[in-house]
Design a protein around this motif. Sequence first.
Motif, PDB file in Angstrom:
ATOM      1  N   PRO A 238       0.831  -1.217   0.000  1.00 33.71           N
ATOM      2  CA  PRO A 238       0.000   0.000   0.000  1.00 33.71           C
ATOM      3  C   PRO A 238       0.860   1.259   0.000  1.00 33.71           C
ATOM      4  O   PRO A 238       1.988   1.273   0.499  1.00 33.71           O
ATOM      5  CB  PRO A 238      -0.788  -0.105   1.313  1.00 33.71           C
ATOM      6  N   ASP A 239       0.328   2.333  -0.585  1.00 39.76           N
ATOM      7  CA  ASP A 239       0.966   3.637  -0.474  1.00 39.76           C
ATOM      8  C   ASP A 239       0.807   4.156   0.953  1.00 39.76           C
ATOM      9  O   ASP A 239      -0.199   3.878   1.618  1.00 39.76           O
ATOM     10  CB  ASP A 239       0.313   4.637  -1.432  1.00 39.76           C
ATOM     11  N   ALA A 240       1.785   4.925   1.408  1.00 44.55           N
ATOM     12  CA  ALA A 240       1.636   5.602   2.691  1.00 44.55           C
ATOM     13  C   ALA A 240       0.569   6.679   2.554  1.00 44.55           C
ATOM     14  O   ALA A 240       0.403   7.282   1.496  1.00 44.55           O
ATOM     15  CB  ALA A 240       2.960   6.210   3.121  1.00 44.55           C
ATOM     16  N   LEU A 241      -0.141   6.941   3.634  1.00 47.98           N
ATOM     17  CA  LEU A 241      -1.240   7.904   3.592  1.00 47.98           C
ATOM     18  C   LEU A 241      -0.908   9.231   4.262  1.00 47.98           C
ATOM     19  O   LEU A 241      -1.780  10.075   4.416  1.00 47.98           O
ATOM     20  CB  LEU A 241      -2.488   7.307   4.249  1.00 47.98           C
ATOM     21  N   SER A 242       0.332   9.426   4.665  1.00 43.93           N
ATOM     22  CA  SER A 242       0.710  10.713   5.245  1.00 43.93           C
ATOM     23  C   SER A 242       1.970  11.220   4.549  1.00 43.93           C
ATOM     24  O   SER A 242       2.733  10.455   3.955  1.00 43.93           O
ATOM     25  CB  SER A 242       0.943  10.605   6.753  1.00 43.93           C
ATOM     26  N   ALA A 265      -5.405   1.927  10.452  1.00 40.57           N
ATOM     27  CA  ALA A 265      -5.660   0.773   9.586  1.00 40.57           C
ATOM     28  C   ALA A 265      -6.925   0.927   8.754  1.00 40.57           C
ATOM     29  O   ALA A 265      -6.941   0.576   7.565  1.00 40.57           O
ATOM     30  CB  ALA A 265      -5.737  -0.495  10.426  1.00 40.57           C
ATOM     31  N   GLU A 266      -7.984   1.435   9.353  1.00 36.85           N
ATOM     32  CA  GLU A 266      -9.251   1.567   8.627  1.00 36.85           C
ATOM     33  C   GLU A 266      -9.068   2.424   7.382  1.00 36.85           C
ATOM     34  O   GLU A 266      -9.573   2.095   6.292  1.00 36.85           O
ATOM     35  CB  GLU A 266     -10.310   2.180   9.539  1.00 36.85           C
ATOM     36  N   ALA A 267      -8.320   3.525   7.504  1.00 33.27           N
ATOM     37  CA  ALA A 267      -8.082   4.399   6.357  1.00 33.27           C
ATOM     38  C   ALA A 267      -7.251   3.686   5.300  1.00 33.27           C
ATOM     39  O   ALA A 267      -7.513   3.819   4.088  1.00 33.27           O
ATOM     40  CB  ALA A 267      -7.382   5.676   6.814  1.00 33.27           C
ATOM     41  N   TYR A 268      -6.261   2.920   5.725  1.00 33.84           N
ATOM     42  CA  TYR A 268      -5.438   2.181   4.765  1.00 33.84           C
ATOM     43  C   TYR A 268      -6.262   1.140   4.016  1.00 33.84           C
ATOM     44  O   TYR A 268      -6.142   0.992   2.789  1.00 33.84           O
ATOM     45  CB  TYR A 268      -4.264   1.508   5.478  1.00 33.84           C
ATOM     46  N   LEU A 269      -7.089   0.420   4.722  1.00 34.81           N
ATOM     47  CA  LEU A 269      -7.905  -0.610   4.077  1.00 34.81           C
ATOM     48  C   LEU A 269      -8.904   0.005   3.104  1.00 34.81           C
ATOM     49  O   LEU A 269      -9.127  -0.528   2.009  1.00 34.81           O
ATOM     50  CB  LEU A 269      -8.629  -1.446   5.126  1.00 34.81           C
ATOM     51  N   ASP A 270      -9.516   1.112   3.490  1.00 37.64           N
ATOM     52  CA  ASP A 270     -10.475   1.778   2.602  1.00 37.64           C
ATOM     53  C   ASP A 270      -9.794   2.266   1.324  1.00 37.64           C
ATOM     54  O   ASP A 270     -10.381   2.198   0.233  1.00 37.64           O
ATOM     55  CB  ASP A 270     -11.132   2.962   3.320  1.00 37.64           C
ATOM     56  N   ALA A 271      -8.581   2.766   1.446  1.00 39.18           N
ATOM     57  CA  ALA A 271      -7.855   3.265   0.271  1.00 39.18           C
ATOM     58  C   ALA A 271      -7.353   2.126  -0.604  1.00 39.18           C
ATOM     59  O   ALA A 271      -7.208   2.287  -1.817  1.00 39.18           O
ATOM     60  CB  ALA A 271      -6.686   4.141   0.721  1.00 39.18           C
ATOM     61  N   TYR A 272      -7.103   0.990  -0.005  1.00 44.35           N
ATOM     62  CA  TYR A 272      -6.458  -0.124  -0.719  1.00 44.35           C
ATOM     63  C   TYR A 272      -7.453  -0.995  -1.483  1.00 44.35           C
ATOM     64  O   TYR A 272      -7.191  -1.398  -2.622  1.00 44.35           O
ATOM     65  CB  TYR A 272      -5.704  -0.973   0.301  1.00 44.35           C
ATOM     66  N   PHE A 273      -8.595  -1.281  -0.868  1.00 41.28           N
ATOM     67  CA  PHE A 273      -9.527  -2.249  -1.446  1.00 41.28           C
ATOM     68  C   PHE A 273     -10.694  -1.566  -2.157  1.00 41.28           C
ATOM     69  O   PHE A 273     -11.181  -0.521  -1.735  1.00 41.28           O
ATOM     70  CB  PHE A 273     -10.087  -3.171  -0.360  1.00 41.28           C
ATOM     71  N   ASP A 274     -11.146  -2.216  -3.234  1.00 37.46           N
ATOM     72  CA  ASP A 274     -12.381  -1.790  -3.890  1.00 37.46           C
ATOM     73  C   ASP A 274     -13.590  -2.230  -3.076  1.00 37.46           C
ATOM     74  O   ASP A 274     -14.624  -1.553  -3.040  1.00 37.46           O
ATOM     75  CB  ASP A 274     -12.460  -2.394  -5.296  1.00 37.46           C
ATOM     76  N   HIS A 275     -13.473  -3.383  -2.444  1.00 35.44           N
ATOM     77  CA  HIS A 275     -14.564  -3.941  -1.626  1.00 35.44           C
ATOM     78  C   HIS A 275     -13.937  -4.929  -0.662  1.00 35.44           C
ATOM     79  O   HIS A 275     -13.028  -5.673  -1.026  1.00 35.44           O
ATOM     80  CB  HIS A 275     -15.583  -4.670  -2.512  1.00 35.44           C
TER      81      HIS A 275
END
Length: 452
Positions: A238-242, A265-275
Motif C-alpha cells: 500500500p501507499d503511505a497515507l501521510s 488501519a481503517e483508512a489504509y484498508l479503505d484506500a487499498y480495497f475496492d470492496h
Amino acid sequence: MPDRLTARAAIAALTDDFEELTVPGESAAPGRDGDGPLTWAGYADSRARATARTGEEESVVHGLASIGGRRCVLVSFEFGFLGGSLGRRTGDRLEAAYEAARTRALPLVSLIATGGSRMQEGMVALTQLQRVARASARLRAAGPAQLAVLRDPTTGGGWATLGAGADVILALPGAQVGFAGSRVRPPAADPHAYTAEGQLAAGQIDAVVPPGELPQAVAHWLRALHAPGSPALPAPVPDALSTTGLPESGWDAVRQARSPARPRAEAYLDAYFDHRLPLGGDRCGGTDPGLLCGFGRRDGRSIAYVAQCGTATRPAGYRAAARVIRLADRLGVPVLTLVDTPGAANDAEAERAGAGAAIAEAFAAMAEARVPVTTLVIGEGGSGGALALAAPGNTHVTRDSYFSVIAPELAAAILKRAPQEVRATADQLRLRPQDLVELGFARSVVGPPDRL
C-alpha cells in the motif's frame, strides 16, 4: 421468530439457477426399511406425513447452483421434514454434496435449518455427524471453500458440523443458533447466547445478514474466496497515507508513530480495497475490535488482510489472524498485514485467555504460509506482538512508523536507566524506518502516492 422458508424457497431466494442432484446409492427409500434401523413404531408413517406436507423425501436438498454468477454446490435444509433432522439418508445426501464439490472443485454453500440428529434412528443418526465431518475434511484438503448460512433454527449436530465447521459463517437476523436446542438447554440459560446476534458478539460467526442482502453477500464471498489456479502473486504494498518526513531521531520516530493524527488501519484498508468482507471473531468465544481481518477485492483480485488498529492486540485477535492466514493459504489467496500495535495485551485477562499460545499460533500461521505475505508497518511495531504478523523478507515501513524489540520506556526501565534517558535509549535501539531498512528488517520505506 424469523420466517421459516422451505428448502426450495430458500434456494429460489438465493440462486440464479439450481439443478438438483440425486444420490443413486442412497439408503432405502421411505417405506422400504419399515420403521427404520431401530424399528421405531410409527416412524415410516411420520416420514410419509412429512413427505405429504413438504413434498420432500428427506430433510435436505442438494445440487449445483449459481449465485451472482458464481457456481457452487448448494445444500438446503427442509425444517418442515421432521425438524430438518439428520438421519441416515440425510447423511447420504450431505456426503454426496461434499463429494460433488470436491470432484468439481466448487465451493459448498449450506443453508442450514435443523433441530439436530433424528431420535427415531438413534445412534445410526448420530454417527452421520462423523460422515459429515469426514466429507468436510476431504473437501477442505482439496481446497474449495465452505460457506454456511444459518437459518432458524440451527442447532445440534447440524450446527456442530456444517455450520461451525464452515470457513465463513453468515446468519439470518434472529435465528436460533447453538448446540443446545430450546427444549434441552438449562432453564436459566441466557436466551441471547443462543441467537445469531449473541453468537456474533461471542466471535462464533462472521456476520448477521438481512434476507434481502443475502444473495449479494454470498456472491461477494464466493468471489472473494476464489483464487486463480496459477501461483498467487504478492499483494501490492500500500501507499503511505501521510506526508510526514523521515524522523531525525529514534524518539522522533516514536513520537510520529504515536501521533493521534496519524492514519490508521481503517483508512489504509479503505484506500487499498475496492470492496472488503470482514471476518469476525476467533471461533473460541472471543473478539478483538483492535484487529481487522477478512478478504477484499482489489483490481479484480482477492487478497486476505489482517490489520492491527494501534491498540494492544488481544489473544482473540491473534487467533482470528491465524485463522484468516491459514484459510487464505489453503485457497491460494495472497495476504496483506498492517502492523500497528504497542505490543500484545499482557493484562491478567489476556494471560488467562492464552496470550502466549495465541501469539505462537500467529507466528506459526505466518511461518507455514505458502502464499506470499506482504506487510506494511503503519505505526507502532511493538516487540513480538507486532512481529507475529510481520512477513519475513517482505516487510515495508512508512515514515511515521517504528519497530523495536521493546518500547523505549520499557527498555530503559529494564536497563535501570533514569526516565530522562528514554530518548537516548530510543536512539540506541535503532528503531527508525531508515534504520530498519539498513538493518535488513524492512525492504523499503514507503512514501505517499504521487497524488498526495
